[in-house]
Design a protein around this motif. Structure first.
Motif, short mmCIF file in Angstrom:
data_model
loop_
_atom_site.label_atom_id
_atom_site.label_comp_id
_atom_site.label_asym_id
_atom_site.label_seq_id
_atom_site.Cartn_x
_atom_site.Cartn_y
_atom_site.Cartn_z
N ASP A 46 0.83 -1.22 0.00
CA ASP A 46 0.00 0.00 0.00
C ASP A 46 0.87 1.26 0.00
N LEU A 47 1.93 1.25 0.80
CA LEU A 47 2.83 2.40 0.86
C LEU A 47 3.50 2.63 -0.49
N ARG A 48 3.94 1.54 -1.10
CA ARG A 48 4.57 1.66 -2.41
C ARG A 48 3.61 2.27 -3.42
N LEU A 49 2.36 1.83 -3.40
CA LEU A 49 1.38 2.31 -4.36
C LEU A 49 1.14 3.81 -4.19
N VAL A 50 0.99 4.26 -2.95
CA VAL A 50 0.76 5.69 -2.69
C VAL A 50 1.92 6.53 -3.20
N LEU A 51 3.14 6.12 -2.84
CA LEU A 51 4.33 6.88 -3.23
C LEU A 51 4.54 6.87 -4.75
N GLU A 52 4.42 5.69 -5.34
CA GLU A 52 4.73 5.56 -6.76
C GLU A 52 3.66 6.23 -7.62
N ASN A 53 2.40 6.15 -7.21
CA ASN A 53 1.35 6.82 -7.97
C ASN A 53 1.56 8.34 -7.98
N SER A 82 11.79 15.29 -6.99
CA SER A 82 11.97 15.22 -5.54
C SER A 82 12.93 14.10 -5.17
N LYS A 83 14.13 14.47 -4.71
CA LYS A 83 15.09 13.45 -4.27
C LYS A 83 14.58 12.70 -3.05
N ALA A 98 14.07 8.67 -2.76
CA ALA A 98 14.77 7.89 -1.74
C ALA A 98 13.80 7.07 -0.91
N ILE A 99 12.68 7.67 -0.53
CA ILE A 99 11.68 6.94 0.27
C ILE A 99 11.07 5.82 -0.56
N HIS A 100 10.80 6.11 -1.83
CA HIS A 100 10.24 5.08 -2.71
C HIS A 100 11.20 3.90 -2.84
N GLN A 101 12.49 4.17 -2.99
CA GLN A 101 13.46 3.07 -3.12
C GLN A 101 13.47 2.19 -1.88
N SER A 102 13.40 2.82 -0.70
CA SER A 102 13.39 2.05 0.54
C SER A 102 12.16 1.14 0.62
N ILE A 103 11.00 1.69 0.28
CA ILE A 103 9.77 0.90 0.32
C ILE A 103 9.77 -0.17 -0.76
N PHE A 104 10.26 0.18 -1.94
CA PHE A 104 10.34 -0.78 -3.05
C PHE A 104 11.21 -1.97 -2.64
#
Length: 229
Positions: free
Chosen positions: A93-100, A160-161, A165-171
């Motif tokens: 769910d977190l990945r989807l929110v960030l990536e979308n 946005s760096k 960065a947050i997306h990579q961690s969650i991914f």
């Protein structure tokens, strides 16, 4: 002598480099499943395995707690974060929110260089997926590398760096579950990536977001179907 750097500065730089290398290795070993969920992380054993001091290991493991990859147990030390169905769904769910969110920003701002990056990333991923579909199961770790590269390329123009960065961690936390499942989803995932590629070049935000939601949820279903959790 003019231009000579203090020895202490040079040694700090070397130590920082060694520490960063150890951090990346330990983090990678957790994501790949080499260090297993719930495994106790004994400092003396890790010291010889990764070639860094106990104090550096404590810093590394405390740093990994901020990504929820390691649990600190107070006086009892550290352990690899456990894996669970609830956590898999939460990370998805977190990945989807960030990536979308990042997709919308990136599609709006991406230029010709961005398009070229997306094309190159999809070409590499597609080649690996063809090899996997052809029975080359040894390419799974390579697939994870190129899977991230493709998804990262699509959102790389978001501006946005911090978001990247947050997306990579969650991914990576999401991919950890794929590694634990030790199973490639098959033709469906390759078709998803092909459709995401088409939608990215068309700058179709709504279409890409809908496809991404389906892609992530089907990935979760596949991991759960293996019975490895």
């Amino acid at each position: 002598m003019a231009g000579t750097r203090p020895l202490s500065d040079s040694m700090d730089e070397i130590n920082d480099t060694v520490g960063e290398q150890a951090f990346r290795r330990i983090r990678s070993d957790i994501i790949s499943g080499t260090l297993k969920p719930g495994q106790k992380l004994k400092l003396e054993r890790l010291k010889s395995q990764y070639g860094v001091s106990v104090s550096t290991l404590r810093e590394i493991l405390n740093r990994l707690t901020t990504e929820d990859l390691v649990l600190a147990e107070g006086q009892r030390g550290f352990e690899v974060a456990p894996a669970s169905v609830d956590n898999l769904r939460e990370v998805g769910d977190l990945r989807l929110v960030l990536e979308n969110h990042a997709l919308a920003l990136s599609f709006a701002a991406g230029d010709l260089d961005w398009e070229a990056e997306v094309v190159a990333a999809h070409h590499k991923l597609s080649s690996i997926e063809k090899a996997l579909l052809g029975g080359d199961a040894d390419r799974t770790e390579q697939w994870i590398k190129y899977d991230f590269a493709f998804h990262h390329a699509m959102i790389s123009a978001c501006g946005s760096k911090s978001l990247l960065a947050i997306h990579q961690s969650i991914f990576d936390r999401f991919m950890r579950y794929h590694m634990l499942a030790q199973s490639f989803r098959g033709g469906g995932v390759a078709e998803d990536h092909g459709e995401l590629f088409r939608l990215a070049l068309a700058r179709d935000v709504e279409g890409a977001q809908a496809k991404l939601a389906s892609h992530i949820h089907l990935g979760i279903d596949h991991i759960l179907s293996t019975g490895k959790l």
